[in-house]
Design an enzyme around this catalytic site. Structure first.
Site, PDB file in Angstrom:
ATOM      1  N   GLY A 190       0.840  -1.203   0.000  1.00  0.00           N
ATOM      2  CA  GLY A 190       0.000   0.000   0.000  1.00  0.00           C
ATOM      3  C   GLY A 190       0.866   1.240   0.000  1.00  0.00           C
ATOM      4  N   ALA A 191       1.974   1.183  -0.729  1.00  0.00           N
ATOM      5  CA  ALA A 191       3.041   2.185  -0.589  1.00  0.00           C
ATOM      6  C   ALA A 191       2.671   3.556  -1.141  1.00  0.00           C
ATOM      7  CB  ALA A 191       4.319   1.670  -1.242  1.00  0.00           C
ATOM      8  N   GLN A 217      -2.169   6.588   2.263  1.00  0.00           N
ATOM      9  CA  GLN A 217      -1.954   7.703   3.205  1.00  0.00           C
ATOM     10  C   GLN A 217      -1.147   7.285   4.436  1.00  0.00           C
ATOM     11  OE1 GLN A 217      -5.142   9.554   5.235  1.00  0.00           O
ATOM     12  NE2 GLN A 217      -6.239   7.646   5.637  1.00  0.00           N
ATOM     13  N   ASP A 237      -4.376   1.523  19.372  1.00  0.00           N
ATOM     14  CA  ASP A 237      -5.345   1.526  20.468  1.00  0.00           C
ATOM     15  C   ASP A 237      -4.617   1.709  21.806  1.00  0.00           C
ATOM     16  OD1 ASP A 237      -7.603   0.526  18.647  1.00  0.00           O
ATOM     17  OD2 ASP A 237      -6.053  -0.993  18.411  1.00  0.00           O
ATOM     18  N   ARG A 282      -3.554   5.254  22.092  1.00  0.00           N
ATOM     19  CA  ARG A 282      -4.725   6.090  22.374  1.00  0.00           C
ATOM     20  C   ARG A 282      -5.081   6.021  23.859  1.00  0.00           C
ATOM     21  NH1 ARG A 282      -7.916   3.900  16.997  1.00  0.00           N
ATOM     22  NH2 ARG A 282      -7.284   5.607  15.605  1.00  0.00           N
ATOM     23  N   HIS A 310      -8.934  -5.524  17.109  1.00  0.00           N
ATOM     24  CA  HIS A 310      -8.844  -4.099  16.747  1.00  0.00           C
ATOM     25  C   HIS A 310     -10.198  -3.703  16.158  1.00  0.00           C
ATOM     26  CE1 HIS A 310      -7.488  -0.262  15.330  1.00  0.00           C
ATOM     27  NE2 HIS A 310      -7.725  -0.583  14.077  1.00  0.00           N
ATOM     28  N   ARG A 369     -12.027   1.807   5.798  1.00  0.00           N
ATOM     29  CA  ARG A 369     -13.477   2.031   5.901  1.00  0.00           C
ATOM     30  C   ARG A 369     -13.785   3.512   5.802  1.00  0.00           C
ATOM     31  NH1 ARG A 369     -15.390   1.870  12.262  1.00  0.00           N
ATOM     32  NH2 ARG A 369     -13.387   2.520  13.138  1.00  0.00           N
TER      33      ARG A 369
HETATM   34  P1  NAD Z   1      -5.299   4.175   1.571  1.00  0.00           P
HETATM   35  O1  NAD Z   1      -6.500   3.872   0.740  1.00  0.00           O
HETATM   36  O2  NAD Z   1      -4.819   5.570   1.675  1.00  0.00           O
HETATM   37  O3  NAD Z   1      -4.064   3.315   1.046  1.00  0.00           O
HETATM   38  C1  NAD Z   1      -4.164   1.946   0.832  1.00  0.00           C
HETATM   39  C2  NAD Z   1      -3.248   1.625  -0.319  1.00  0.00           C
HETATM   40  O4  NAD Z   1      -3.199   0.205  -0.442  1.00  0.00           O
HETATM   41  C3  NAD Z   1      -3.739   2.171  -1.661  1.00  0.00           C
HETATM   42  O5  NAD Z   1      -2.708   2.938  -2.253  1.00  0.00           O
HETATM   43  C4  NAD Z   1      -4.057   0.934  -2.473  1.00  0.00           C
HETATM   44  O6  NAD Z   1      -3.771   1.067  -3.864  1.00  0.00           O
HETATM   45  C5  NAD Z   1      -3.128  -0.089  -1.808  1.00  0.00           C
HETATM   46  N1  NAD Z   1      -3.497  -1.479  -2.023  1.00  0.00           N
HETATM   47  C6  NAD Z   1      -4.735  -2.013  -2.127  1.00  0.00           C
HETATM   48  N2  NAD Z   1      -4.662  -3.329  -2.373  1.00  0.00           N
HETATM   49  C7  NAD Z   1      -3.341  -3.640  -2.411  1.00  0.00           C
HETATM   50  C8  NAD Z   1      -2.632  -4.833  -2.660  1.00  0.00           C
HETATM   51  N3  NAD Z   1      -3.259  -5.983  -2.930  1.00  0.00           N
HETATM   52  N4  NAD Z   1      -1.282  -4.787  -2.640  1.00  0.00           N
HETATM   53  C9  NAD Z   1      -0.636  -3.630  -2.394  1.00  0.00           C
HETATM   54  N5  NAD Z   1      -1.258  -2.452  -2.189  1.00  0.00           N
HETATM   55  C10 NAD Z   1      -2.602  -2.459  -2.189  1.00  0.00           C
HETATM   56  O7  NAD Z   1      -5.580   3.534   3.006  1.00  0.00           O
HETATM   57  P2  NAD Z   1      -4.856   3.866   4.394  1.00  0.00           P
HETATM   58  O8  NAD Z   1      -5.594   4.958   5.049  1.00  0.00           O
HETATM   59  O9  NAD Z   1      -3.395   3.979   4.189  1.00  0.00           O
HETATM   60  O10 NAD Z   1      -5.229   2.536   5.232  1.00  0.00           O
HETATM   61  C11 NAD Z   1      -4.707   1.282   4.859  1.00  0.00           C
HETATM   62  C12 NAD Z   1      -5.336   0.202   5.718  1.00  0.00           C
HETATM   63  O11 NAD Z   1      -4.912   0.342   7.084  1.00  0.00           O
HETATM   64  C13 NAD Z   1      -6.868   0.245   5.760  1.00  0.00           C
HETATM   65  O12 NAD Z   1      -7.386  -1.081   5.717  1.00  0.00           O
HETATM   66  C14 NAD Z   1      -7.150   0.891   7.104  1.00  0.00           C
HETATM   67  O13 NAD Z   1      -8.440   0.578   7.573  1.00  0.00           O
HETATM   68  C15 NAD Z   1      -6.062   0.264   7.934  1.00  0.00           C
HETATM   69  N6  NAD Z   1      -5.743   0.911   9.213  1.00  0.00           N
HETATM   70  C16 NAD Z   1      -5.448   0.115  10.277  1.00  0.00           C
HETATM   71  C17 NAD Z   1      -5.110   0.669  11.497  1.00  0.00           C
HETATM   72  C18 NAD Z   1      -4.801  -0.184  12.692  1.00  0.00           C
HETATM   73  O14 NAD Z   1      -4.690   0.370  13.801  1.00  0.00           O
HETATM   74  N7  NAD Z   1      -4.635  -1.504  12.586  1.00  0.00           N
HETATM   75  C19 NAD Z   1      -5.045   2.063  11.632  1.00  0.00           C
HETATM   76  C20 NAD Z   1      -5.365   2.861  10.523  1.00  0.00           C
HETATM   77  C21 NAD Z   1      -5.713   2.268   9.315  1.00  0.00           C
HETATM   78  C1  LMR Z   2      -8.158   3.216  13.310  1.00  0.00           C
HETATM   79  O1  LMR Z   2      -8.311   2.617  14.377  1.00  0.00           O
HETATM   80  O2  LMR Z   2      -7.986   4.448  13.262  1.00  0.00           O
HETATM   81  C2  LMR Z   2      -8.124   2.426  12.032  1.00  0.00           C
HETATM   82  O3  LMR Z   2      -8.404   1.079  12.245  1.00  0.00           O
HETATM   83  C3  LMR Z   2      -8.992   3.012  10.975  1.00  0.00           C
HETATM   84  C4  LMR Z   2     -10.450   2.758  11.249  1.00  0.00           C
HETATM   85  O4  LMR Z   2     -11.133   2.287  10.338  1.00  0.00           O
HETATM   86  O5  LMR Z   2     -10.903   3.043  12.364  1.00  0.00           O
END
Ligand code: NAD
Ligand code: LMR
Length: 325
Positions: free
Chosen positions: A11-12, A15, A159, A162, A187, A92
């Site tokens: 997902g490089a 964001q 979490d 936070r 999570h 989401r």
């Molecule tokens: P984003 O949409 O800005 O970026 C995700 C990127 O992943 C996109 O550039 C997309 O093209 C790429 N992608 C999609 N499928 C892919 C694949 N098969 N291989 C490689 N790249 C792929 O999203 P984001 O805001 O960076 O969030 C990424 C993920 O992290 C989401 O699922 C989000 O819910 C999750 N997240 C988790 C936590 C946590 O605490 N665990 C916290 C924040 C976000």
């Molecule tokens: C978070 O905890 O901020 C992430 O998992 C993004 C989300 O969907 O809540």
């Protein structure tokens, strides 16, 4: 100069990674004497955007950044990787729960688990960030049978951070005064942020905050913080998620401080009666690159009920992706 360490990030062009890659390249993960090679995975449609990120990385002239590989092929991205940040997945939007992403994102982790199994360094440490992170980590683990399950975890560090921040603000204490906060479970909104063992300035936290605030405000605010950030920003957390990913991996490499622990979602071994085989968040200590679930904490009925609720949710998520396990 040490030989470079290879760090895969998926997902490089997203964001979170925009806040993560520059810190890794600056040395915030492995230190100022450790060169790195970034191995960046994206989907074909995002390769143009990724080119821009790479230009910016070059334009920082980071002395520690010894190479950048960009690809849409997981077999190339994970080849010889020592660390893997699995961030790439759909986030989401407002009104969704993280588990609504399960069917959208699950296949990604089956494919990437298989690729890691085939080509990554045998001691690769894998952190799953993409949601729903716990069950995605389980899919990764089950598709990588030749890797040590100890080396696959999901992120509940955000979490944890936070909860630490909210407790410190409530007590008017510095963040560094807070120890032994625990995040149990998924999570998701069923997670249980537990202050029963937490200390602030060495004194039990629950002697310094009132029980009503803890049970009726704090727990819900930590559980729903992701959605609250989405409602405010219109997008899910990014810089705090990147910071937590970096912190999770650093702790996994360098260990927890004496007298403290962190929270990591790891393979349950049955500790605290949680079903073995789930990826569940526990309080853990880390030394020599290995985590150990903190044992023998007293669990009251209130805590037990919340821990079970989250366990039940993880069981139902596991059933929903049974075909990929
Ligand atoms: P984003 O949409 O800005 O970026 C995700 C990127 O992943 C996109 O550039 C997309 O093209 C790429 N992608 C999609 N499928 C892919 C694949 N098969 N291989 C490689 N790249 C792929 O999203 P984001 O805001 O960076 O969030 C990424 C993920 O992290 C989401 O699922 C989000 O819910 C999750 N997240 C988790 C936590 C946590 O605490 N665990 C916290 C924040 C976000
Ligand atoms: C978070 O905890 O901020 C992430 O998992 C993004 C989300 O969907 O809540």
């Amino acid at each position: 100069m040490k030989p470079p360490v290879h760090i895969a990030v998926t997902g490089a062009a997203g964001q979170i990674t925009y806040a993560l890659l520059f810190r890794i390249a600056a040395g915030d993960l492995l230190g100022a004497d450790q060169p790195v090679v970034l191995r960046l995975l994206e989907v074909p449609a995002a390769m143009g955007g990724l080119d821009g990120v790479v230009m910016e990385l070059h334009d920082c002239a980071f002395p520690l950044l010894h190479g950048i590989v960009t690809t849409d092929d997981p077999q190339i991205a994970f080849a010889g990787a020592h660390y893997a940040f699995l961030v790439g997945a759909t986030p989401r939007g407002p009104g969704m729960e993280r588990k609504d992403l399960l069917q959208v994102n699950a296949d990604i982790f089956a494919v990437q688990g298989k690729a890691l199994n085939a080509v990554a360094d045998r001691a690769v440490k894998i952190l799953v960030v993409g949601n729903p992170a716990n069950t995605n980590a389980l899919i990764t683990l089950r598709n990588a049978p030749d890797l040590n399950p100890q080396n696959i975890s999901a992120m509940t560090r955000l979490d944890h951070n936070r909860a630490v921040g909210m407790l410190a603000r409530r007590c008017g204490a510095p963040v560094a005064a807070v120890q032994r906060v625990s995040i149990w479970g998924n999570h998701s909104t069923t997670q249980y942020p537990d202050l029963n063992h937490a200390l602030v300035d060495g004194v039990p936290a629950l002697e310094q905050v009132d029980e009503t605030w803890y049970r009726e405000q704090f727990i819900g605010e930590v559980q729903k913080r992701g959605a609250t950030v989405i409602a405010a920003r219109g997008k899910s957390s990014a810089a705090s998620a990147a910071n937590a990913a970096l912190g999770h991996m650093r702790t996994w490499i360098f260990g927890t401080p004496a007298g403290d622990w962190t929270s990591m979602s790891v393979l349950s071994d049955g500790s605290y009666g949680i079903a073995p085989g789930l990826i569940y968040s526990f309080p853990v200590t880390v030394s020599n690159g290995r985590y150990a679930i903190v044992q023998n904490l007293s669990i009251d009925d209130f805590s037990r009920r919340l821990m079970r609720d989250s366990e039940d949710e993880l069981k139902s998520e596991r059933e929903a992706v049974a075909g990929l396990l």
